[in-house]
Structure formats: structure tokens, C-alpha cells
Design a protein around this motif. Sequence first.
Motif, short mmCIF file in Angstrom:
data_model
loop_
_atom_site.label_atom_id
_atom_site.label_comp_id
_atom_site.label_asym_id
_atom_site.label_seq_id
_atom_site.Cartn_x
_atom_site.Cartn_y
_atom_site.Cartn_z
N GLU A 1 10.39 -7.68 8.86
CA GLU A 1 10.10 -7.46 7.53
C GLU A 1 10.06 -8.70 6.85
O GLU A 1 9.21 -8.84 5.90
N PHE A 2 10.83 -9.77 6.91
CA PHE A 2 10.80 -11.04 6.23
C PHE A 2 9.39 -11.74 6.52
O PHE A 2 8.57 -12.21 5.55
N ILE A 3 8.96 -11.58 7.93
CA ILE A 3 7.58 -12.13 8.25
C ILE A 3 6.51 -11.34 7.54
O ILE A 3 5.53 -11.99 6.96
N ARG A 4 6.43 -10.13 7.26
CA ARG A 4 5.60 -9.40 6.66
C ARG A 4 5.53 -9.74 5.21
O ARG A 4 4.36 -9.79 4.44
N GLU A 5 6.63 -9.76 4.63
CA GLU A 5 6.81 -10.21 3.23
C GLU A 5 6.37 -11.57 2.96
O GLU A 5 5.44 -11.69 1.80
N GLN A 6 6.65 -12.64 3.85
CA GLN A 6 6.03 -13.73 3.49
C GLN A 6 4.46 -13.93 3.39
O GLN A 6 3.90 -14.64 2.89
N ALA A 7 4.10 -13.11 4.47
CA ALA A 7 2.56 -12.89 4.57
C ALA A 7 1.81 -12.45 3.25
O ALA A 7 0.71 -12.78 2.79
N TYR A 8 2.29 -11.22 2.60
CA TYR A 8 2.01 -10.82 1.49
C TYR A 8 2.27 -11.83 0.41
O TYR A 8 1.08 -12.05 -0.35
N LEU A 9 3.14 -12.59 0.15
CA LEU A 9 3.37 -13.45 -0.78
C LEU A 9 2.38 -14.55 -0.79
O LEU A 9 2.19 -15.09 -2.09
N ASN A 10 1.99 -14.99 0.45
CA ASN A 10 1.07 -15.96 0.39
C ASN A 10 -0.46 -15.75 0.31
O ASN A 10 -1.44 -16.82 0.50
N HIS A 11 -0.74 -14.45 0.01
CA HIS A 11 -2.24 -14.13 -0.62
C HIS A 11 -2.28 -14.73 -2.04
O HIS A 11 -1.21 -14.59 -2.85
N SER A 12 -3.61 -14.67 -2.43
CA SER A 12 -3.83 -15.07 -3.91
C SER A 12 -3.52 -13.64 -4.70
O SER A 12 -3.18 -12.68 -4.06
N PRO A 13 -3.19 -13.70 -5.99
CA PRO A 13 -3.21 -12.33 -6.58
C PRO A 13 -4.09 -11.46 -6.55
O PRO A 13 -3.99 -10.23 -6.78
N VAL A 14 -5.37 -12.15 -6.43
CA VAL A 14 -6.63 -11.32 -6.39
C VAL A 14 -6.41 -10.45 -5.02
O VAL A 14 -6.70 -8.83 -5.24
N ILE A 15 -6.17 -10.99 -3.97
CA ILE A 15 -5.94 -10.30 -2.68
C ILE A 15 -4.82 -9.13 -2.79
O ILE A 15 -5.10 -8.14 -2.25
N GLN A 16 -3.69 -9.64 -3.26
CA GLN A 16 -2.70 -8.78 -3.46
C GLN A 16 -2.88 -7.73 -4.28
O GLN A 16 -2.62 -6.44 -3.88
N ALA A 17 -3.88 -7.53 -5.09
CA ALA A 17 -4.27 -6.51 -6.00
C ALA A 17 -5.04 -5.68 -5.15
O ALA A 17 -4.93 -4.37 -5.62
N TRP A 18 -5.91 -5.99 -4.25
CA TRP A 18 -6.63 -5.14 -3.59
C TRP A 18 -5.87 -4.08 -2.71
O TRP A 18 -6.26 -3.11 -2.52
N TYR A 19 -4.54 -4.38 -2.37
CA TYR A 19 -3.76 -3.59 -1.75
C TYR A 19 -3.21 -2.32 -2.78
O TYR A 19 -2.63 -1.35 -2.07
N ALA A 20 -3.34 -2.59 -4.06
CA ALA A 20 -3.01 -1.53 -4.81
C ALA A 20 -4.38 -0.60 -5.13
O ALA A 20 -4.19 0.45 -5.81
N TRP A 21 -5.47 -0.75 -4.70
CA TRP A 21 -6.49 -0.16 -4.88
C TRP A 21 -6.67 1.15 -3.98
O TRP A 21 -5.89 1.13 -3.24
N PRO A 22 -7.44 2.23 -4.45
CA PRO A 22 -7.71 3.11 -3.54
C PRO A 22 -8.02 3.00 -2.27
O PRO A 22 -8.48 1.81 -1.85
N ALA A 23 -8.15 3.97 -1.16
CA ALA A 23 -8.40 3.58 0.36
C ALA A 23 -9.50 2.94 0.51
O ALA A 23 -10.74 3.44 -0.28
N PRO A 24 -9.61 2.11 1.15
CA PRO A 24 -11.02 1.23 1.45
C PRO A 24 -11.82 2.18 2.26
O PRO A 24 -11.36 2.89 2.94
N GLY A 25 -13.13 2.31 2.06
CA GLY A 25 -14.25 2.62 2.61
C GLY A 25 -14.50 4.22 2.04
O GLY A 25 -15.59 4.71 2.57
N ARG A 26 -13.84 4.56 0.97
CA ARG A 26 -14.09 5.91 0.65
C ARG A 26 -14.88 5.82 -0.80
O ARG A 26 -15.22 4.32 -1.05
#
Length: 246
Positions: free
Chosen positions: A150-175
Motif C-alpha cells: 500500500e505504501f508503494i501504491r500511495e507513492q506511485a499516486y503521489l508522484n503523478h502531476s495534479p492533472v493526472i491525479q484528477a483524471w482518477y476522480a473523473w467518471p469511468a473511462p471509455g464511457r
Amino acid sequence: ITNERVPVMALSTVDVEGHPAVRMVSPRGFVGDGFLRISATDSGQWTSDVLTFCTHAQSNKVRELVNTNEVQLVFWLPNVRVQVRCSGHAHMLFHPENPNYSTLSLDIRRRMRPRDGSDAECQGRRDERRESIAAGGPVEPDACGEMDTEFIREQAYLNHSPVIQAWYAWPAPGRVRLSDPSLYPATIPQIDDKAEAEKYEANARRNYVLVFVDINKVDFVNLDESTRTQYVRRGDTSWSITEVNP
């Protein structure tokens, strides 16, 4: 290969209808390297052959990898005219609140090795630990490093730019894209309402999936030298090497 040297790679999966599906993804790097330390106490002494990338929990990739986790990755290095093809199995790590959280079946510790090359000693201690557990002995801490996925997953998320992090809050991709622009914030910090920002941040973290690719075969083609080399995993951290015709 690191995500600094190779910003994108082609990921090939099999869709739910049995058809090939290929797209470009960004590697996050190998577990143990850079920001992908294996725990909060890791000072950078570990490395591995486990490659990572990320995806949205509601993406087509997740459904495909649940169906079959066999994947192939392809890198093209134009400056040196080298193609690297990696075959293996993808293992997904979801957010702890996701029902699929406990489905990570890869014991990443078995793929870790000391960066200083003292792998044989470390592997011997791991074998002794596994034999002791199999014989009903106490489960001692891994002498070759504690693993906090979980520490690895958290570090991977935190090392994205704010723009990329926001994408994961968007509705499901491909819809089909929805008409409400508030569902697609450019960055989470730009949301004025604090409660809304916290909601989007929590949603982004829940949707963030880190994928570990356990590579078992590498095909390395150097066009400038007209050579081709195949690497096949033969143990937890060792490989056989065969020169073949290009």
C-alpha cells in the motif's frame, strides 16, 4: 529501462471477447527503484524486475486483466534502435476499500534483490524462512526487507502531476462523456469548495490501481547491431540468456 528513459510503452491484453487489445501506457518504474520504495523504512537498497503501471479501477484494462492476466509490453527506443518485448503476468493492487483489494497474488518479496549484489545470501535466508514456516515454525520478519504494497501504491499516486491525479476522480473511462463539466476538474486543488475537493480526492485515490507486471520473458532486438537476445526467468531473481537469430 525506467519511466524517465521510456515515457510510454505498448500494453497488449485480451479483451472479454477474446480479441487483442493494445494501448500505450506510462510505466511507473520497477519496484524498489526511484520513488517506488518497498516501505517507509527502505533507504533505496532494493531493486527488482517487477515493472509497474497504473490504471483506473473502472477501466476496460481492469476487466480484461481480471479475465486473463497474461500481458505483453513493448518498448521502442528510437535513439538506439532497440525493441524490448516483455511477457508476463499482471497483478493489480486496488484501494483498500475496493472489494478486489485482497486479490494481489504476487509475492513481490520473492522478486526483490539487494542493489549491492548480495542476492545469494538474501535468497538463502528467504529459503530458510519459507522452510521454517512450512514446518510450522514461527513467522519471522523477512530478513531481506519488509514489504508494504500500500505504501508503494500511495507513492506511485503521489508522484503523478495534479492533472493526472484528477483524471482518477473523473467518471469511468471509455464511457459516453457526460454534460456536467464539474465532473471533470482540471486539477483537484482548483476546486474552491473544500468539501467537494475532499470528495474528489478520495474518489481519485479509490479509483487508482497500481499494476505489477511479473515479467518472465524478455525479447531484446538491437537493429543497429543485428542481434537478438532472449531472457527467460529461471528462478526468483535469475534468468537464462540465449542469443537467437533476429
